[in-house]
Design an enzyme around this catalytic site. Structure first.
Site, mmCIF file in Angstrom:
data_model
loop_
_atom_site.group_PDB
_atom_site.id
_atom_site.type_symbol
_atom_site.label_atom_id
_atom_site.label_comp_id
_atom_site.label_asym_id
_atom_site.label_seq_id
_atom_site.Cartn_x
_atom_site.Cartn_y
_atom_site.Cartn_z
ATOM 1 N N GLU A 112 0.626 -1.157 0.003
ATOM 2 C CA GLU A 112 0.033 -0.082 -0.111
ATOM 3 C C GLU A 112 0.861 1.169 -0.051
ATOM 4 O OE1 GLU A 112 -2.023 -0.789 3.622
ATOM 5 O OE2 GLU A 112 -3.152 -2.671 2.572
ATOM 6 N N GLN B 81 2.183 -2.124 5.537
ATOM 7 C CA GLN B 81 2.317 -0.808 5.791
ATOM 8 C C GLN B 81 2.673 -0.829 7.517
ATOM 9 O OE1 GLN B 81 -0.700 2.261 5.543
ATOM 10 N NE2 GLN B 81 0.861 2.829 3.654
ATOM 11 N N PHE B 82 1.872 -1.344 8.269
ATOM 12 C CA PHE B 82 2.377 -1.280 9.692
ATOM 13 C C PHE B 82 2.335 -2.933 9.952
ATOM 14 C CE2 PHE B 82 1.272 3.082 9.262
ATOM 15 C CZ PHE B 82 2.035 3.511 10.349
ATOM 16 N N ASP C 258 1.014 -4.315 12.830
ATOM 17 C CA ASP C 258 -0.134 -4.519 13.203
ATOM 18 C C ASP C 258 -1.375 -4.872 12.111
ATOM 19 O OD1 ASP C 258 0.033 -2.596 15.827
ATOM 20 O OD2 ASP C 258 1.085 -1.940 14.006
ATOM 21 N N PHE C 259 -1.080 -4.736 10.889
ATOM 22 C CA PHE C 259 -2.026 -5.188 9.912
ATOM 23 C C PHE C 259 -1.840 -6.640 9.321
ATOM 24 C CE2 PHE C 259 -1.567 -0.472 8.377
ATOM 25 C CZ PHE C 259 -2.194 0.337 9.489
ATOM 26 N N ILE C 260 -0.807 -7.225 10.070
ATOM 27 C CA ILE C 260 -0.700 -8.494 9.904
ATOM 28 C C ILE C 260 -2.192 -9.359 10.143
ATOM 29 C CG2 ILE C 260 0.310 -9.441 11.837
ATOM 30 C CD1 ILE C 260 2.380 -10.987 9.868
ATOM 31 N N HIS D 37 -1.226 0.840 15.941
ATOM 32 C CA HIS D 37 0.030 1.025 14.860
ATOM 33 C C HIS D 37 1.510 1.039 15.644
ATOM 34 C CE1 HIS D 37 -3.296 2.788 12.722
ATOM 35 N NE2 HIS D 37 -2.563 2.636 11.625
ATOM 36 N N GLU E 270 -5.273 -6.097 2.699
ATOM 37 C CA GLU E 270 -4.130 -6.912 3.363
ATOM 38 C C GLU E 270 -4.264 -8.226 3.293
ATOM 39 O OE1 GLU E 270 -5.475 -4.413 4.887
ATOM 40 O OE2 GLU E 270 -3.850 -3.012 5.210
#
Lengths: 331, 327
Positions: free
Chosen positions: B29, B82-83, B85-87, B129, B60
């Protein structure tokens, strides 16, 4: 000869009469495979769980009939038919369900994970909608490497309610990827009826939201399946992007081995059994003069024999040893 | 040798590989003209074009799956999440698909992909984040997990990750992006599964990951003034873990502090501590193993609270002294 569906629509010319007849046998092979698996589960001869696609043979065979060896598929938990249609042999599939080392996954994958990457079968999938982004990735490879293969992504009605469906179809659309989304709408996601879980009459209409064509097809009519698939493949190979095909069909058996089928009526099941895709196709072939009742019977019996041979092969195949637990582990 | 930043080292590793191997591409992204949320891919779309620096929608799960599918069919994708956390949104594709394909398919099929993702707190981005969730992926057989702490390590470990035929989760710490070290201009590889002794010492072993390596080194410099000799070990990769280097150090020092930024409860420090306790080093321990990790709360916004959430230099000094009964 070319087989006529209607005056306007001819069957895809690349399919020879020989292949058309072969598909009849293949549909029986798929049915007998699943019926045999059903029998073995009932007898406790194989363990785990399984999902049968009896009644859904036309979509697997019809779609894959249009594919070349380089083309790819992703499949689902109800994927035995897709595997056979994409070229998997019944012996190695049955051996996998028997947990033998001669199985497609050396007995480590089982019913829900049969794959044959070299033959373009990127794998069945135990996660509903799990294969949809994978198919898009495969199509991305084709585009980036400038290869001419297409990827067919099989999934069920239930998968279209997953976020992965939305994300992946959108990706395929914005990147014009050569992928064909084939939704086999067998009316139920486990016990959840499409009438209860989806608020549109046709799942194919969801295609509109992604700016791609959505086509409804009679999933029990292999000729119609081949025709809509042919259009979608041509579009994909031209570089015009994906198509969503909704094949309306029905699974004759329960969701998995433990299903008491309380969520549907026996009358409904009877209605759908009357639309048996194999019986219908047999009539089409007879009407077209491609074979006789006698040949049809020979093909059916040959399919049955192939499954019996597959069982024999599986029973005679070696079990994994405990040393195999950690083979193919890298991390 | 010239000095470049950790961020530049990551970019350079990718660029060198992409010049050499057409199968390598990056997707994520805002990685195009924007250059990525942290600027890691800045300038790359200009050099490699939009096909190979593939800007994606905010999807994601979809892009992780596209990476897996493309890897399975012959590409070598680098997915920038991107972060980290987004996993959470991409985990099905990473855990249920990428990690299992090879084994589940009986050894056939490979998934050569790298998931690069910035993690850690300290930027004021608060609870969603700032997490360090690496322990989650270490739990999954089939994923390699890398946490570089310096620019030099980042470049060499990323090369190794890109060369690997299996999925690698590559954690970049946000606060390290601007740190610099000497980095060779050419490509080089640092093996996955080899720890780096960042400082040699004899009294206490500190096993530290990512930014904690730097805090441990600061603590060691402070403790040296008091005559305490600290050995700092950076595992570099959590999976595979270089158990031998850690055990050898603990045998030598007899005292160990394990420190990471991730929440202590269920953190990878527990794994390292257990590994030590189960090894021959147990007999050499002169004090209980100490673990330091994040507080058992979401990462808070206020800078004082945020700082208090993660182990700081003072906490490490204190813990090392406790193992020496010098508190």
């Amino acid at each position: 000869m070319k087989l006529k569906l209607t005056e306007e629509k001819l069957l895809a010319p690349k399919i020879s009469n020989e292949k058309l007849v072969g598909l009849y046998k293949q549909m029986w092979l798929i049915r007998y495979f699943d019926e045999k698996v059903d029998e073995f589960f009932a007898k406790g001869m194989i363990h785990g769980t399984t999902h049968l696609a009896v009644g859904q043979e036309a979509s697997a065979s019809g779609v894959c009939a249009l594919l070349d060896i380089d083309d790819k598929i992703t499949s689902t938990h109800r994927g035995h038919g897709h595997c056979i249609a994409k070229g998997a042999t019944a012996d190695k599939m049955m051996a996998e369900l028997f947990g033998r080392t001669t199985g497609y996954c050396k007995g480590k994958g089982g019913s829900m994970h049969i794959a044959d990457v070299d033959m373009g079968n990127l794998g069945a999938n135990g996660i509903v909608a799990g294969g949809i982004p994978l198919a898009v990735g495969s199509a991305l490879t084709a585009k980036m490497k400038n290869l001419n293969y297409v990827t067919v992504c099989f999934f069920g009605d239930g998968a279209t309610n997953e976020g992965s469906f939305h994300e992946a179809v959108n990706l395929a659309s914005i990147w014009d990827l050569p992928v064909i989304f084939v939704c086999e709408n067998n009316q139920y996601g486990m016990s959840g009826s499409v009438k209860e879980m989806i608020n549109v009459d046709d799942i194919a209409t969801r295609a509109k939201a992604y700016g791609i064509p959505g086509v409804v097809a009679d999933g029990n009519d292999i000729i119609e399946i081949m025709n809509v698939t042919d259009d979608a493949i041509k579009r994909a190979r031209r570089g015009d992007g994906p198509t969503l095909i909704e094949a309306k069909t029905y699974r004759w058996k329960g969701h998995s081995k433990s299903d008491a089928k309380k969520y549907r009526t026996r009358e409904e099941e009877k209605e759908w059994r009357a639309k048996d895709p194999i019986k219908r196709y047999k009539q089409v072939l007879i009407d077209a003069g491609l074979f006789t009742e006698e040949t049809a019977e020979e093909l059916r019996l040959a399919a049955k024999k192939e499954i019996e041979d597959a069982v024999k092969f599986s029973e005679e195949s070696p079990m994994p040893t405990l040393d195999d637990l950690l083979t193919d582990v890298y991390a | 040798m010239r000095e470049i930043t950790y961020l530049e080292a990551v970019r350079e590793a990718m660029s060198l590989e992409m010049r050499k191997n057409k199968d390598v591409f990056i997707l994520g992204e805002d990685i195009g003209v924007y250059g990525g949320a942290f600027g890691v891919t800045r300038g790359m779309i200009e050099e490699f074009g939009p096909e190979r620096v593939r800007n994606t929608p905010i999807s994601e799960a979809g892009i992780a799956g596209a990476a897996v599918g493309s890897a399975l069919t012959g590409m070598r994708p680098i997915l920038e999440l991107q972060f980290s956390d987004f996993i959470t949104i991409a985990l099905d594709q990473i855990v249920n698909q990428a990690a299992k394909i090879r084994y589940m398919y009986g050894g056939k099929g490979k998934v050569p992909m790298v998931v690069r993702t910035p993690s850690g707190s300290g930027t004021g981005a608060a609870a969603q984040h700032s997490q360090s969730l690496e322990a989650w992926v270490t739990h999954i057989p089939g994923l390699k997990v890398v946490q570089p702490s310096t620019a030099y390590d980042a470049k060499g470990l990323l090369k190794a990750a890109m060369d690997d035929d299996n999925p690698v989760i590559f954690y970049e710490h946000k606060l390290l992006y601007k740190t610099s070290s000497d980095v060779p201009e050419e490509a080089y590889s640092l093996p996955l599964g080899k720890a780096d002794v960042k400082r040699e010492g004899s009294d206490v072993t500190i096993v530290a990951t990512a930014i904690m390596v730097h805090r441990a080194l600061e603590a060691a410099a402070e403790l040296e003034k008091e005559g305490i000799s600290i050995e700092v070990i950076d595992p570099c990769t959590l999976v595979p873990l270089d158990e031998e280097t850690i055990i050898k150090s603990v045998v030598k020092t007899g005292r160990v502090v394990v420190v990471h930024e991730a929440v202590k409860r269920g953190g990878y420090g527990g794994e390292i501590a257990s590994m030590i306790a189960e090894s021959e080093a147990f007999d050499y321990l002169d004090a209980p193993i100490k673990r330091l990790g994040g507080a058992p709360s979401p990462v808070p916004y206020h800078p004082d609270l945020e700082k208090a959430h993660a182990p700081q230099v003072s906490n490490i000094i204190q813990a090392a002294k406790e193992t020496l009964n010098k508190v």
